[in-house]
Structures are given as C-alpha cells and as structure tokens.
Design an enzyme around this catalytic site. Structure first.
Site, PDB file in Angstrom:
ATOM      1  N   ASP A  34     -27.959  67.923  -7.282  1.00  0.00           N
ATOM      2  CA  ASP A  34     -28.006  69.280  -7.826  1.00  0.00           C
ATOM      3  C   ASP A  34     -27.151  69.409  -9.085  1.00  0.00           C
ATOM      4  O   ASP A  34     -26.172  68.680  -9.266  1.00  0.00           O
ATOM      5  CB  ASP A  34     -27.486  70.287  -6.799  1.00  0.00           C
ATOM      6  N   ASP A  35     -27.519  70.389  -9.912  1.00  0.00           N
ATOM      7  CA  ASP A  35     -26.683  70.950 -10.986  1.00  0.00           C
ATOM      8  C   ASP A  35     -26.726  70.202 -12.311  1.00  0.00           C
ATOM      9  O   ASP A  35     -26.108  70.655 -13.274  1.00  0.00           O
ATOM     10  CB  ASP A  35     -25.216  71.106 -10.555  1.00  0.00           C
ATOM     11  N   HIS A  85     -33.641  74.469 -10.164  1.00  0.00           N
ATOM     12  CA  HIS A  85     -32.405  74.977  -9.556  1.00  0.00           C
ATOM     13  C   HIS A  85     -31.942  76.234 -10.305  1.00  0.00           C
ATOM     14  O   HIS A  85     -30.745  76.485 -10.404  1.00  0.00           O
ATOM     15  CB  HIS A  85     -31.344  73.885  -9.595  1.00  0.00           C
ATOM     16  N   HIS A 173     -24.245  65.800  -6.103  1.00  0.00           N
ATOM     17  CA  HIS A 173     -24.275  66.566  -7.352  1.00  0.00           C
ATOM     18  C   HIS A 173     -24.060  65.620  -8.535  1.00  0.00           C
ATOM     19  O   HIS A 173     -23.101  64.830  -8.524  1.00  0.00           O
ATOM     20  CB  HIS A 173     -23.191  67.649  -7.359  1.00  0.00           C
TER      21      HIS A 173
END
Length: 203
Positions: A34-35, A85, A173
């Site tokens: 993620d991110d 996201h 992440h």
C-alpha cells in the site's frame, strides 16, 4: 490482534469486501503493498520480489502515481498487479460518499484498475455500496504493521509468522515511513512463506 488479523465481527461489517482467498489444492498467500509508488522504496521492493520470482499487488495512491508515472509502468512491466488506493489516501469516515467516489475516480484515471482498497481499511456503508458497483474491494487477512516506527523488523516478521494462513492477503507498505522495516522483513517473510509451503500469488 485486532489490527494484525481483523476478527470475524469486523469483517462482517464489510461483507462485500474480499478478506481472504482460499483456492482448492493450493496453499496460497497474496503479498500486497500500500501507499506507493515512491522512488525511495518501490524499486527496492520490486528487486526483492524479482529475486524470489514472486508477483504481488500494489495498491497505489493517485498523487504518488502522478509524481512517479514511470514507477507505475515499471510495476506493471515486471508482471505485478496494481490497485486503487484513492487519489489522496483519504479515510472514508471523514468525507461524503460523493467526495470519496470522486477521489477514487481521480486515481482510477491514472491507475486503471478494478481493484480497490480503502485507506486504513475504513469506509462508510454508503461508500461501500457505491464503490462495489465498479470495483472489487480488497481488504486483508494480515497487516504486518511495517509502517509503525516503534516496531522492529523482527516484530514485523513475527506478525507474518504468527498470523499468515492459507488464503491470507498480507499487507506491507512501499512507503518512506515503512522503508526501514519492509526492506529487512520482506525477504525473510518470503523465505518463511515459501519454506512453509505457501504459493505466493498476485490478486
């Protein structure tokens, strides 16, 4: 444990979402990130995945894609899956369904994926009803907590060993905040999963 492996009651709040994927005859796990994408971390994560021949799924923030479009291309070129996201990593609980949907659509214009993961794993019921009309909502079965600067890489690795199971969707992440933990933990986690009979698949 509520964070590392969300309990059944919490999952029931989001019945339309995918939390775990079990496949007949295969002990599978799914690495997700993620991110990102960010140049300080994402290429290094990609190199680690290449080293082990593993494919994963990257849930990208639209603003980061806008700043680093070549990284989106590189993730895809190396055979990985991408997901949405949101544009600005916004938490659904703090905005209307219209602004949330617009934020997702802005990111979709850059990313182009039917996979969506809500930041922080939180959204309102009305937002979920709107989002599920267009996207597959992907939650998670294991959160490594690699973003937590108070945790050591060993503790992050322990979260994988303790909670990973057949069908787990595992969250790492590829962010600057997680860099010091994800780059150390990821190779160990991959080796442990493979040694314990998991097949690592993209979503």
């Amino acid at each position: 444990m509520f964070i590392e492996q969300p309990p059944t009651l919490y999952r029931l709040l989001f019945p339309e979402a995918i939390w775990r994927i079990k496949r007949p005859g295969v002990k599978a796990a799914y690495l997700t990130f993620d991110d990102g994408p960010v140049p300080e971390v994402t290429p290094l994560v990609l190199d680690i995945l290449d080293r082990y021949g593993v494919k994963a799924t990257f849930f990208m923030v639209g603003d980061n894609v806008a700043r680093n479009p070549r990284l989106l291309d590189e993730v895809r070129r190396r055979g990985h899956t991408v997901g949405n996201h949101t544009m600005k990593h916004i938490q659904g609980l703090h905005c209307s369904w219209r602004s949330y949907a617009r934020n997702i659509a802005d990111a979709d214009a850059l990313i182009g994926s039917r996979l969506f993961r809500p930041p922080h794993g939180l959204m309102k019921r009305v937002q979920m009803r709107v989002v599920k009309e267009r996207y597959n909502i992907i939650m998670y079965d294991v959160v490594t907590r690699d973003y937590n600067r108070r945790l050591t890489p060993e503790r992050v690795f322990d979260n994988v060993r303790k909670y990973a199971r057949d069908g787990s969707i595992i969250v790492f992440h590829d962010s600057i905040k997680a860099r010091e933990r994800v780059l150390v933990t990821l190779p160990r986690a991959i080796e442990w999963l493979l040694d314990n009979g998991f097949t690592l698949l993209p979503l």
